[in-house]
Motif scaffolding. Sequence first.
Motif, PDB file in Angstrom:
ATOM      1  N   VAL A 149      21.086   8.249 -17.554  1.00 21.47           N
ATOM      2  CA  VAL A 149      20.302   8.591 -16.365  1.00 21.47           C
ATOM      3  C   VAL A 149      19.200   7.542 -16.164  1.00 21.47           C
ATOM      4  O   VAL A 149      18.411   7.287 -17.072  1.00 21.47           O
ATOM      5  N   THR A 150      19.173   6.950 -14.989  1.00 21.11           N
ATOM      6  CA  THR A 150      18.155   5.943 -14.676  1.00 21.11           C
ATOM      7  C   THR A 150      17.323   6.419 -13.496  1.00 21.11           C
ATOM      8  O   THR A 150      17.852   6.563 -12.395  1.00 21.11           O
ATOM      9  N   PRO A 151      16.028   6.689 -13.716  1.00 20.75           N
ATOM     10  CA  PRO A 151      15.191   7.112 -12.585  1.00 20.75           C
ATOM     11  C   PRO A 151      14.862   5.920 -11.692  1.00 20.75           C
ATOM     12  O   PRO A 151      14.764   4.790 -12.166  1.00 20.75           O
ATOM     13  N   ARG A 152      14.689   6.215 -10.395  1.00 19.97           N
ATOM     14  CA  ARG A 152      14.469   5.132  -9.441  1.00 19.97           C
ATOM     15  C   ARG A 152      13.593   5.619  -8.295  1.00 19.97           C
ATOM     16  O   ARG A 152      13.673   6.780  -7.898  1.00 19.97           O
ATOM     17  N   GLY A 153      12.752   4.713  -7.803  1.00 18.69           N
ATOM     18  CA  GLY A 153      11.983   5.010  -6.596  1.00 18.69           C
ATOM     19  C   GLY A 153      12.478   4.100  -5.485  1.00 18.69           C
ATOM     20  O   GLY A 153      13.622   4.179  -5.067  1.00 18.69           O
ATOM     21  N   SER A 154      11.630   3.192  -5.048  1.00 16.25           N
ATOM     22  CA  SER A 154      12.031   2.312  -3.941  1.00 16.25           C
ATOM     23  C   SER A 154      12.698   1.026  -4.404  1.00 16.25           C
ATOM     24  O   SER A 154      13.037   0.176  -3.594  1.00 16.25           O
ATOM     25  N   GLY A 155      12.875   0.871  -5.698  1.00 14.73           N
ATOM     26  CA  GLY A 155      13.579  -0.325  -6.175  1.00 14.73           C
ATOM     27  C   GLY A 155      12.821  -1.607  -5.912  1.00 14.73           C
ATOM     28  O   GLY A 155      13.414  -2.622  -5.566  1.00 14.73           O
ATOM     29  N   MET A 212      15.162 -11.519  -1.299  1.00 14.42           N
ATOM     30  CA  MET A 212      14.868 -11.325  -2.716  1.00 14.42           C
ATOM     31  C   MET A 212      14.615  -9.848  -3.012  1.00 14.42           C
ATOM     32  O   MET A 212      14.128  -9.503  -4.080  1.00 14.42           O
ATOM     33  N   ARG A 213      14.939  -8.994  -2.041  1.00 14.48           N
ATOM     34  CA  ARG A 213      14.996  -7.547  -2.246  1.00 14.48           C
ATOM     35  C   ARG A 213      13.645  -6.917  -2.557  1.00 14.48           C
ATOM     36  O   ARG A 213      13.562  -5.925  -3.267  1.00 14.48           O
ATOM     37  N   CYS A 214      12.586  -7.491  -2.017  1.00 18.55           N
ATOM     38  CA  CYS A 214      11.244  -6.998  -2.329  1.00 18.55           C
ATOM     39  C   CYS A 214      10.973  -5.651  -1.676  1.00 18.55           C
ATOM     40  O   CYS A 214      10.052  -4.942  -2.071  1.00 18.55           O
ATOM     41  N   GLY A 215      11.742  -5.317  -0.612  1.00 24.34           N
ATOM     42  CA  GLY A 215      11.574  -4.007   0.007  1.00 24.34           C
ATOM     43  C   GLY A 215      10.494  -3.938   1.080  1.00 24.34           C
ATOM     44  O   GLY A 215      10.233  -2.876   1.621  1.00 24.34           O
ATOM     45  N   PHE A 216       9.880  -5.079   1.413  1.00 25.68           N
ATOM     46  CA  PHE A 216       8.851  -5.060   2.470  1.00 25.68           C
ATOM     47  C   PHE A 216       9.422  -4.566   3.810  1.00 25.68           C
ATOM     48  O   PHE A 216       8.691  -4.066   4.644  1.00 25.68           O
ATOM     49  N   CYS A 217      10.730  -4.726   3.992  1.00 17.93           N
ATOM     50  CA  CYS A 217      11.354  -4.313   5.254  1.00 17.93           C
ATOM     51  C   CYS A 217      11.548  -2.800   5.339  1.00 17.93           C
ATOM     52  O   CYS A 217      11.654  -2.249   6.429  1.00 17.93           O
ATOM     53  N   LEU A 218      11.619  -2.138   4.202  1.00 21.43           N
ATOM     54  CA  LEU A 218      12.011  -0.731   4.209  1.00 21.43           C
ATOM     55  C   LEU A 218      11.132   0.153   5.093  1.00 21.43           C
ATOM     56  O   LEU A 218      11.651   0.942   5.880  1.00 21.43           O
ATOM     57  N   SER A 265      21.531   1.946   4.899  1.00 19.98           N
ATOM     58  CA  SER A 265      21.050   1.920   6.287  1.00 19.98           C
ATOM     59  C   SER A 265      19.700   1.228   6.397  1.00 19.98           C
ATOM     60  O   SER A 265      18.975   1.437   7.361  1.00 19.98           O
ATOM     61  N   SER A 266      19.341   0.443   5.400  1.00 19.09           N
ATOM     62  CA  SER A 266      18.077  -0.285   5.450  1.00 19.09           C
ATOM     63  C   SER A 266      18.391  -1.776   5.571  1.00 19.09           C
ATOM     64  O   SER A 266      19.510  -2.197   5.260  1.00 19.09           O
ATOM     65  N   PRO A 267      17.424  -2.584   6.008  1.00 20.02           N
ATOM     66  CA  PRO A 267      17.695  -4.026   6.105  1.00 20.02           C
ATOM     67  C   PRO A 267      18.117  -4.616   4.761  1.00 20.02           C
ATOM     68  O   PRO A 267      19.080  -5.380   4.680  1.00 20.02           O
ATOM     69  N   ARG A 268      17.400  -4.238   3.713  1.00 19.64           N
ATOM     70  CA  ARG A 268      17.715  -4.776   2.388  1.00 19.64           C
ATOM     71  C   ARG A 268      19.136  -4.385   1.989  1.00 19.64           C
ATOM     72  O   ARG A 268      19.888  -5.206   1.461  1.00 19.64           O
ATOM     73  N   GLY A 269      19.503  -3.146   2.246  1.00 18.84           N
ATOM     74  CA  GLY A 269      20.837  -2.680   1.898  1.00 18.84           C
ATOM     75  C   GLY A 269      21.912  -3.351   2.742  1.00 18.84           C
ATOM     76  O   GLY A 269      22.975  -3.718   2.244  1.00 18.84           O
ATOM     77  N   ARG A 270      21.625  -3.536   4.017  1.00 17.67           N
ATOM     78  CA  ARG A 270      22.618  -4.162   4.904  1.00 17.67           C
ATOM     79  C   ARG A 270      22.876  -5.611   4.493  1.00 17.67           C
ATOM     80  O   ARG A 270      24.011  -6.073   4.496  1.00 17.67           O
ATOM     81  N   ASP A 294      19.212  -3.413  15.531  1.00 17.30           N
ATOM     82  CA  ASP A 294      18.951  -4.816  15.851  1.00 17.30           C
ATOM     83  C   ASP A 294      17.568  -4.949  16.505  1.00 17.30           C
ATOM     84  O   ASP A 294      17.375  -5.731  17.418  1.00 17.30           O
ATOM     85  N   CYS A 295      16.621  -4.144  16.002  1.00 19.39           N
ATOM     86  CA  CYS A 295      15.283  -4.140  16.609  1.00 19.39           C
ATOM     87  C   CYS A 295      14.414  -5.253  16.037  1.00 19.39           C
ATOM     88  O   CYS A 295      13.348  -5.544  16.570  1.00 19.39           O
ATOM     89  N   ARG A 296      14.871  -5.829  14.927  1.00 17.13           N
ATOM     90  CA  ARG A 296      14.210  -6.986  14.316  1.00 17.13           C
ATOM     91  C   ARG A 296      12.837  -6.683  13.707  1.00 17.13           C
ATOM     92  O   ARG A 296      12.079  -7.600  13.397  1.00 17.13           O
ATOM     93  N   ALA A 297      12.508  -5.406  13.566  1.00 17.77           N
ATOM     94  CA  ALA A 297      11.224  -5.095  12.926  1.00 17.77           C
ATOM     95  C   ALA A 297      11.202  -5.664  11.509  1.00 17.77           C
ATOM     96  O   ALA A 297      10.169  -6.111  11.017  1.00 17.77           O
ATOM     97  N   CYS A 298      12.378  -5.671  10.886  1.00 20.18           N
ATOM     98  CA  CYS A 298      12.451  -6.189   9.511  1.00 20.18           C
ATOM     99  C   CYS A 298      12.239  -7.698   9.472  1.00 20.18           C
ATOM    100  O   CYS A 298      11.727  -8.238   8.492  1.00 20.18           O
ATOM    101  N   THR A 299      12.619  -8.373  10.545  1.00 17.13           N
ATOM    102  CA  THR A 299      12.398  -9.824  10.606  1.00 17.13           C
ATOM    103  C   THR A 299      10.902 -10.111  10.624  1.00 17.13           C
ATOM    104  O   THR A 299      10.416 -11.016   9.946  1.00 17.13           O
ATOM    105  N   THR A 300      10.175  -9.318  11.407  1.00 14.33           N
ATOM    106  CA  THR A 300       8.717  -9.463  11.445  1.00 14.33           C
ATOM    107  C   THR A 300       8.116  -9.191  10.074  1.00 14.33           C
ATOM    108  O   THR A 300       7.191  -9.872   9.636  1.00 14.33           O
ATOM    109  N   ALA A 301       8.670  -8.190   9.386  1.00 10.43           N
ATOM    110  CA  ALA A 301       8.083  -7.766   8.109  1.00 10.43           C
ATOM    111  C   ALA A 301       8.452  -8.670   6.951  1.00 10.43           C
ATOM    112  O   ALA A 301       7.814  -8.629   5.908  1.00 10.43           O
ATOM    113  N   CYS A 302       9.497  -9.487   7.093  1.00 12.00           N
ATOM    114  CA  CYS A 302      10.024 -10.201   5.935  1.00 12.00           C
ATOM    115  C   CYS A 302       9.296 -11.507   5.660  1.00 12.00           C
ATOM    116  O   CYS A 302       9.406 -12.456   6.429  1.00 12.00           O
ATOM    117  N   PRO A 303       8.546 -11.568   4.555  1.00 14.41           N
ATOM    118  CA  PRO A 303       7.850 -12.816   4.228  1.00 14.41           C
ATOM    119  C   PRO A 303       8.813 -13.947   3.862  1.00 14.41           C
ATOM    120  O   PRO A 303       8.455 -15.113   3.945  1.00 14.41           O
TER     121      PRO A 303
END
Lengths: 470, 433
Positions: free
Chosen positions: A67-73, B25-31, B45-50, B77-86
């Motif tokens: 089991v690996t807990p996770r938040g926003s990764g 680099m999957r930092c998640g700033f787009c989420l 369904s997130s930018p990082r996931g897509r 395709d709203c591009r909000a993630c493009t604005t957010a992505c450093p």
Amino acid sequence: MISPPVVSRLQQIVGKDNMLYEREDLLVLGYDSTPGIHLPPDVVVYPTTTEAVVALLQVARENGLPVTPRGSGTGLSGGSVAARGGMVMCLNRMKRILEIDEENLTATVEPGVVTLDLFNAADEKGLFYPPDPGSQKISTLGGNVMEDAGGLRGLKYGVTRDYVMALQCVLSDGDLLRTGGKNVKDVAGYAFKDLLVGSEGTLGIITEITVKLIPPPQAKRTFLAYFNDMRSAGAAVSRIIAAKIIPATMEIMDRATINCVEDYVKIGLPRQMAGLLLIEVDGHPAMVAEDAESVRRILEAVKAAEIHVARDADEAASLAAARRTALSALARVSPTTLLEDATVPRSRLAETFGEIERLTEKYRLTVGTFGHAGDGNLHPTVLCDERDADEMSRAHAFYDELYAQVLAWGGTVSGEHGIGMAKKGYLARQIGAGGVAVMQRIKNAFDPAGRLNPGKIFADATEQDDSHEE
Amino acid sequence: MKSDARIGNFTPRDAPHYDDALQCMRCGFCLPTCPTFALTGRERSSPRGRVALARAVAEEQLEFTAAVRDEAFFCLDCRACTTACPSGVRAGEIMEICRSQAQSFHPLGHPGKTFREFVLQKMLPSPDLLETSMLPARLYQRLGIQWLVRRSKVLKLGADWIDKAAGMLPELAPPLRKQLPTIIPARGQQRGRVGFFLGCVMTLMYPHVSRQTVRVLSHQGFDVITPREIKCCGAPHLSEGDRETARQLALKNLELLMAADVEAIVTDCAGCGSALKEYEELLEGLVPTETLAAFRSKVRDVAEFLAEVGLRTENLIPVNTSVTYHEPCHLCHAQGVSRQPRILLSQIPGVELREMNESSWCCGSAATWGLKFSKASQQVLDRKLGNVAATGAELLVTANPGCQLQLAWGVREAGLPQQVVHLMELLGQATPQ
């Protein structure tokens, strides 16, 4: 692989909408922000109650599921990646702020609450939750607690650990453990709470967190100081600390970082400067004025090229926001961004910059360095391409040699990102084989079957290399 | 950036660049900026996931499965993630390109395919056909059937989207394209010559807005050239994954507009503006780089243009009202134009701007997304309308016809008091006849 009956049991516990089992979902839940690690789990569940976490762990026990807990990764050591497959337990949907207690100055939250949301909720009540990791807009409190996240205000206000007062945690066999409370003082037996903070999900799953809140500072002053070389920036930091001034924030960026950040934020950071310090002093207005003046004198003495004072709160906020983007902005330059978390006693800061420069040349790499200079916590970041094997091996040699020096100076291999999968090889070098053995005994006491977040912190004798190239 | 031509499991034609996916680099700033992630809480369904899905296809860990296709189309395709992505990752564009893969791997059944091809490849590229196709709709409104149908809910028999589309139709006037003079001379001190790009939705549904746009431009001292032969900008095609037709349209428009002797190419449709600005990527390799760069440097949204040249304010008539401003995604995120509309609003005498929360959060229209995912669209819209209502402003100002259709319908359905207007309508109101 997980058998269909187990899958349906998991689904009974969390409901159809809170379980993911399709290949595409598993693929995109097999990473965090750590480069080179990609290991899809077998199943992903999103419990919404503590009872569900208990039930899930019982199913895991009966079926020998990791089991690996996770938040926003957003972690940077592979902490929330399922190193041994099995179940990833995302706690993002437990995201209620349960209470803000204005009499005891505490907040009680579920682990999926986003750090910034807690900050804002406290702020609305005129209270202050200081820990502010770079990813605060999306990182979760559960993740912050598990990795003992730091942030930009660590210098004066400390890190997540300094604010955790109580935890509710589900142990690997499904038992519930409550530790700590709203008491300022508490020495009733071992401090499990302190053991759980920074335990990287290897001792238990946190389902409730109580944190301390403090009154916000009344005044704040932010300035930027630019330097013609990184060593003098380092010297400035050491001298400010030695002058017994503790700014809230003392952040550093080198030229490469300044340029990448400016490419993104476009606020007019000077591209030609070798380095900058972002300094924030806060507190009582009279003290802020005095500290600001002392800091300014020190900066002039170490020959800062330029000192710029933020005009207003908006500008101060935009400077801090710019700094928060440093790591991601560095990723513009190259496909792969290898970030490290070297931390040294603050008197060694200038020497550390010298060492980073020397090794950058020696191994012919592109390195951007930024970090929490006031904490001695630096993030030298190698900008490289994972498809270039030679460059990758030079990058690893660079870190090996840098860490040897950092440890020789009494530093640490991880200031705030955790050991996870990324730095297992360094743990024994820092705390010794004896230290590792004691840690493993603690791990065995909590989780004898080794089901909780296996493959983290401790290097396995059979493991040659745990970093899986994507 | 070097381009790694790693195709993996994509078809070679119009595959996303592998390097673009690797950049994440999957930092998640787009989420926190992604409306679809906010709806589902599902990483894919997130930018990082897509981007990770696109990368997995390129790395042959995954086929171009139905789920990949679905996520490509579920992206606003709203591009909000493009604005957010450093890091400079453009997840929206990667998904836009993935949409063009869908036809190869998951072809539509016959009726769907025929309809799609007719709309994208016949109707939209031909302004005449497009205008004719709107005749039934105009007739339908003119005969008052609309009223009858609305009352009797006959349309409830159709799919959701028909109902919503009918509800969204504004009062239709004859299309503007044939009425607009090809040259409108500057008034007062002449400041230059601009080309006006009249969009399809503008000419059909908001002719009164574009009328104001050209009038304001002329009042501001510009000769306004509107070439009649302008084609659809290609935005609907990009959105539907028909990059080939989009390229043909872009080539024609580029040639036509470069031949016009104008300093700037101005549009009042954010969707068109962003498509025009992205011809550079779309036509890469087909047109000399310097021509593409020259074209790109001329394209301006009308708000961007007027803020840049400076609004002449001396003769403006006060418009005493309070407004709040919804930022079209294709203006603020795709074009980075966010300050300029506010500058113009602040220059209209009498206008009080009340900022809403999350002004740059999508309204849920997003080309055909709002019709395809009407339930999700309603949720995105509700979030927006909550922020609008909280301002108590009299007018809701925006700058894109897609948003205007969605918002006008939204406030009507929700019984909110706000009137929805295009920024240029407001500026037109302040401009003397």
